[in-house]
Design an enzyme around this catalytic site. Structure first.
Site, PDB file in Angstrom:
ATOM      1  N   LYS A  35      13.914 -46.592  30.445  1.00 42.44           N
ATOM      2  CA  LYS A  35      14.914 -47.214  29.555  1.00 42.44           C
ATOM      3  C   LYS A  35      16.054 -46.287  29.158  1.00 42.44           C
ATOM      4  O   LYS A  35      17.173 -46.735  28.988  1.00 42.44           O
ATOM      5  CB  LYS A  35      14.229 -47.778  28.315  1.00 42.44           C
ATOM      6  CG  LYS A  35      13.620 -46.728  27.408  1.00 42.44           C
ATOM      7  CD  LYS A  35      12.760 -47.383  26.322  1.00 42.44           C
ATOM      8  CE  LYS A  35      12.224 -46.342  25.377  1.00 42.44           C
ATOM      9  NZ  LYS A  35      11.005 -46.774  24.690  1.00 42.44           N
ATOM     10  N   ARG A 128       4.358 -48.937  13.649  1.00 40.73           N
ATOM     11  CA  ARG A 128       5.229 -49.768  14.471  1.00 40.73           C
ATOM     12  C   ARG A 128       4.330 -50.877  15.012  1.00 40.73           C
ATOM     13  O   ARG A 128       3.613 -51.492  14.235  1.00 40.73           O
ATOM     14  CB  ARG A 128       5.956 -48.956  15.541  1.00 40.73           C
ATOM     15  CG  ARG A 128       7.291 -49.628  15.929  1.00 40.73           C
ATOM     16  CD  ARG A 128       8.104 -48.843  16.933  1.00 40.73           C
ATOM     17  NE  ARG A 128       7.610 -48.985  18.299  1.00 40.73           N
ATOM     18  CZ  ARG A 128       8.181 -48.426  19.363  1.00 40.73           C
ATOM     19  NH1 ARG A 128       9.260 -47.691  19.215  1.00 40.73           N
ATOM     20  NH2 ARG A 128       7.666 -48.600  20.562  1.00 40.73           N
TER      21      ARG A 128
HETATM   22  C1  PLP Z   1      10.051 -45.848  24.887  1.00 38.63           C
HETATM   23  C2  PLP Z   1       8.604 -46.058  24.859  1.00 38.63           C
HETATM   24  C3  PLP Z   1       7.750 -45.088  25.395  1.00 38.63           C
HETATM   25  C4  PLP Z   1       8.250 -43.761  25.941  1.00 38.63           C
HETATM   26  O1  PLP Z   1       8.440 -42.880  24.859  1.00 38.63           O
HETATM   27  P1  PLP Z   1       8.928 -41.365  25.105  1.00 38.63           P
HETATM   28  O2  PLP Z   1       8.848 -40.745  23.766  1.00 38.63           O
HETATM   29  O3  PLP Z   1      10.312 -41.438  25.637  1.00 38.63           O
HETATM   30  O4  PLP Z   1       7.978 -40.748  26.068  1.00 38.63           O
HETATM   31  C5  PLP Z   1       6.389 -45.352  25.387  1.00 38.63           C
HETATM   32  N1  PLP Z   1       5.898 -46.497  24.870  1.00 38.63           N
HETATM   33  C6  PLP Z   1       6.695 -47.447  24.324  1.00 38.63           C
HETATM   34  C7  PLP Z   1       6.089 -48.677  23.765  1.00 38.63           C
HETATM   35  C8  PLP Z   1       8.070 -47.255  24.298  1.00 38.63           C
HETATM   36  O5  PLP Z   1       8.859 -48.194  23.761  1.00 38.63           O
END
Ligand code: PLP
Length: 354
Positions: A35, A128
């Site tokens: 992303k 969250r």
């Molecule tokens: C963006 C995201 C990740 C990745 O997180 P990083 O800190 O960039 O490794 C993992 N799980 C979810 C649900 C996310 O939204």
């Protein structure tokens, strides 16, 4: 064309290889998260070629771009009920916490004759997404385990996002226990126990990853070469695979305090100033529409970023030893937020270094 982000694919590839291997060596498969760079082909392809098991993204538009890669795709954000029809087409698996959404996914999957994989999220305290009461999770599993077009393939958690809670043996340990309990209660053998994001990587180094965790969803660590619980660099990885370059469009000696009565700036704030006398300042052709100035780390440590409006950034270059000229560029390292915003801005060019 400026401004531009230079993406060094050689450095990124080394990051992915190092992290993927160290996870694999400990029985963990990674979902590489795309992303932060809007799932742009050049980088997604590099992740795929490195042999990561899953590609993952939080947005449908990005998942569509990943369609060409022959591996399971994971939707990271809890699905919106309004998007389930497309979602089951472009994602094989999604993270979930709502019964109604999973029922909607079941219906949508049935229409396209697919079985959609569901990972139930457990909230281990970060507040969250996910079930905070484990009995609610068991209730939803009971109601969804026999849905025809849904397969419950795992559980997962997400930490260090909203609440800043750091993953440890205690909180992540619960995930392994819950997975065992699910096996006992429902005879469901969960293929995936997903122990979080880049903030869980520090547990690998200290050999404290709790038993049962066999998946991590990694974004920031791959692009910036560091774990995110404590911000430590990962040995052998690069922190500078992304470089932003912005061009000087004006260079003059000016006072450091504005002349006149001070009202609000372009963003409704009343600015304050430190009087450093007259200084040589450059205006760069980049602004808040492209990047937040807090996310920029100038390569030249003698520079002071003074401020920005929508499309201008003002930098004090007075103390620099570099011979900047009108038209030359200034380079910056980027934080995660900086990569996110510049890669998302259509005004910032992207250049790939192979
Ligand atoms: C963006 C995201 C990740 C990745 O997180 P990083 O800190 O960039 O490794 C993992 N799980 C979810 C649900 C996310 O939204």
């Amino acid at each position: 064309m400026n401004p531009k982000v230079e993406v060094n694919l050689v450095k990124l590839k080394e990051n992915v290889n190092i992290i993927n291997k160290s996870c694999r060596d400990r029985g963990i498969e990674i979902a590489a998260v795309t992303k932060v760079f809007c799932a742009m082909d050049e980088i997604s392809e590099l992740f795929y070629d490195a042999g990561v098991k899953y590609l993952a993204d939080s947005r449908l538009d990005n998942l569509k771009k990943l369609e060409k890669f022959n591996c399971p795709k994971i939707m990271l954000r809890l699905p919106m009920i309004s998007e389930v029809e497309d979602l089951v087409k472009y994602a094989d698996i999604s993270l979930n916490s709502e019964l109604e959404t999973v029922k909607a996914l079941n219906k949508a999957a049935k229409k396209v004759n697919k079985v959609h994989g569901v990972i139930y999220m457990v909230d281990l305290g970060d507040l969250r997404e996910g079930f905070i009461e484990v009995n609610d999770l068991y209730g939803v599993i009971e109601e969804t385990k026999d849905l025809e077009n849904i397969r419950i393939i795992g559980i997962g958690t997400n930490l260090t996002c909203y609440g800043g809670v750091i993953p440890d043996e205690n909180n992540l340990g619960k995930l392994g226990e819950i997975s065992k309990e699910i096996k006992k209660r429902f005879s469901l053998d969960l293929k995936l126990v997903s122990g979080g994001n880049s903030s869980s990587l520090h547990l690998l180094d200290s050999n404290k990853m709790p038993e049962g965790i066999n998946n991590l969803r990694l974004g920031e660590s791959l692009v910036l070469g560091r774990e995110t619980a404590y911000g430590k660099n990962i040995p052998g990885c690069h922190q500078d695979a992304f470089t932003l370059k912005a061009e000087i469009i004006e260079m003059k000696v000016k006072p450091t305090v504005p002349i006149g009565n001070i009202g609000k700036n372009a963003f409704g704030e009343v600015p304050t100033f430190v009087d450093r006398g007259k200084r040589k300042v450059a205006i760069l052709g980049i602004g808040k529409q492209d990047v937040d100035i807090e996310s920029l780390l100038p390569h030249d440590d003698k520079l002071i970023i003074l401020g920005a409006s929508s499309d201008h950034m003002i930098v004090d270059i007075n103390d620099s030893n570099e011979d900047y000229k009108l038209g030359s560029t200034i380079s910056f390292n980027l934080t995660y937020g900086g990569i996110l915003k510049t890669m998302t801005s259509s005004y910032v060019q992207k250049e790939f270094i192979k």
